[in-house]
Write a protein that holds these residues in place. Structure first.
Motif, PDB file in Angstrom:
ATOM      1  N   ILE A   1     -30.647  25.863   5.654  1.00  0.00           N
ATOM      2  CA  ILE A   1     -30.407  26.074   4.364  1.00  0.00           C
ATOM      3  C   ILE A   1     -31.039  27.543   3.721  1.00  0.00           C
ATOM      4  CG2 ILE A   1     -30.587  25.150   1.901  1.00  0.00           C
ATOM      5  CD1 ILE A   1     -30.127  22.555   2.894  1.00  0.00           C
TER       6      ILE A   1
ATOM      7  N   PRO B   1     -24.535  33.592  -1.585  1.00  0.00           N
ATOM      8  CA  PRO B   1     -23.552  32.282  -1.598  1.00  0.00           C
ATOM      9  C   PRO B   1     -22.205  32.303  -0.816  1.00  0.00           C
ATOM     10  CG  PRO B   1     -24.386  32.533  -3.505  1.00  0.00           C
ATOM     11  CD  PRO B   1     -24.731  33.814  -3.012  1.00  0.00           C
TER      12      PRO B   1
ATOM     13  N   THR C   1     -22.106  31.064   2.637  1.00  0.00           N
ATOM     14  CA  THR C   1     -21.939  29.861   3.193  1.00  0.00           C
ATOM     15  C   THR C   1     -20.956  29.383   4.185  1.00  0.00           C
ATOM     16  OG1 THR C   1     -23.308  29.067   1.103  1.00  0.00           O
ATOM     17  CG2 THR C   1     -21.820  27.429   2.305  1.00  0.00           C
TER      18      THR C   1
ATOM     19  N   SER D   1     -25.995  27.043   4.585  1.00  0.00           N
ATOM     20  CA  SER D   1     -25.591  27.143   3.009  1.00  0.00           C
ATOM     21  C   SER D   1     -26.736  27.979   2.527  1.00  0.00           C
ATOM     22  CB  SER D   1     -25.854  25.418   2.814  1.00  0.00           C
ATOM     23  OG  SER D   1     -25.074  24.871   3.258  1.00  0.00           O
TER      24      SER D   1
END
Lengths: 114, 114
Positions: free
Chosen positions: B12, B83, B86, B112
């Motif tokens: 992440i 983003p 991802t 992510s």
């Protein structure tokens, strides 16, 4: 533009039933054609490929595929599906002499009913 | 037989962070690839390499960089994570000979960016 189309997003078959997954391609000349399988959480594994010659290709795990130039198709088949065949299946193609340009279809998810 | 090894398996990142996805293969393959897989979209080629010191862009290279200093290793660098990055990332390798063409995939990195 070159493309690979898998018309079916999700297919469910009963265990023991036959299976056919569809794949159509759009290329200027006959491309090299592949079928890959992806089990959950895993990378892809090659099932079979077609470069030239016999239009019926045998692969691993009892799968076969037939190249039909007139229909621009390369459909994957299996006579009797096993529960372990549940996975996502990807058709892919590339032009000759262009190793870096393998184009994948969006995949067909296969579910198997007991 | 390790095949293609990718690390990490999960990560992440915060927006703007950077990271390197590692990929190594022990099959002495000249060709290596990075793909990203988004749900329902199949695999898209990010970068590929035909040998040590040679890399080339694939279909979706923006936001990524690669290097190939050895035959075994092909790291993928994200400089400013967004983003839109991802995705699940797959590294793959293959031989040079077309008649024996087969991609060997790693097990993937799920990334992510939040």
């Amino acid at each position: 533009a070159q493309s690979v189309t898998q018309p079916d997003i999700h297919i469910t078959v009963s265990e023991g039933a036959s299976l056919e997954l569809r794949c159509n391609y759009s290329y200027g000349a006959t491309p090299y054609l592949f079928w890959y399988v992806q089990s959950p959480g895993q990378g892809l594994q090659l099932l079979l490929k077609y470069f030239s010659g016999d239009t019926l290709v045998q692969g691993i795990k009892g799968f076969e595929a037939e190249f039909k130039r007139s229909q621009s198709s390369f459909n994957l088949r299996k006579p009797s599906v096993h529960w372990s065949d549940a996975a996502e299946y990807f058709c892919a193609a590339r032009g000759g002499g262009s190793q870096g340009n393998l184009i994948f279809g969006k995949g067909t998810k296969l579910s198997v009913k007991p | 037989n390790a095949g293609v090894t990718q690390t990490p398996k999960f990560r992440i990142l915060k927006i703007g962070q950077s990271m390197t996805l590692q990929c190594t293969q022990d099959m002495n393959h000249n060709y290596m690839y990075w793909y990203r897989q988004d749900p329902g979209m199949g695999l898209k080629l990010i970068y590929y390499s035909v040998g040590a010191g040679i890399t080339d862009k694939g279909e979706v290279p923006n936001g990524y960089n690669v290097s190939r200093s050895t035959t075994e290793d092909f790291p993928l660098r994200l400089e400013l994570a967004a983003p839109s990055q991802t995705s699940v990332y797959f590294c793959a390798s293959s031989t040079v000979e077309e008649w024996d063409e087969k991609l060997f995939f790693g097990s993937g990195t799920q990334l992510s960016v939040l």
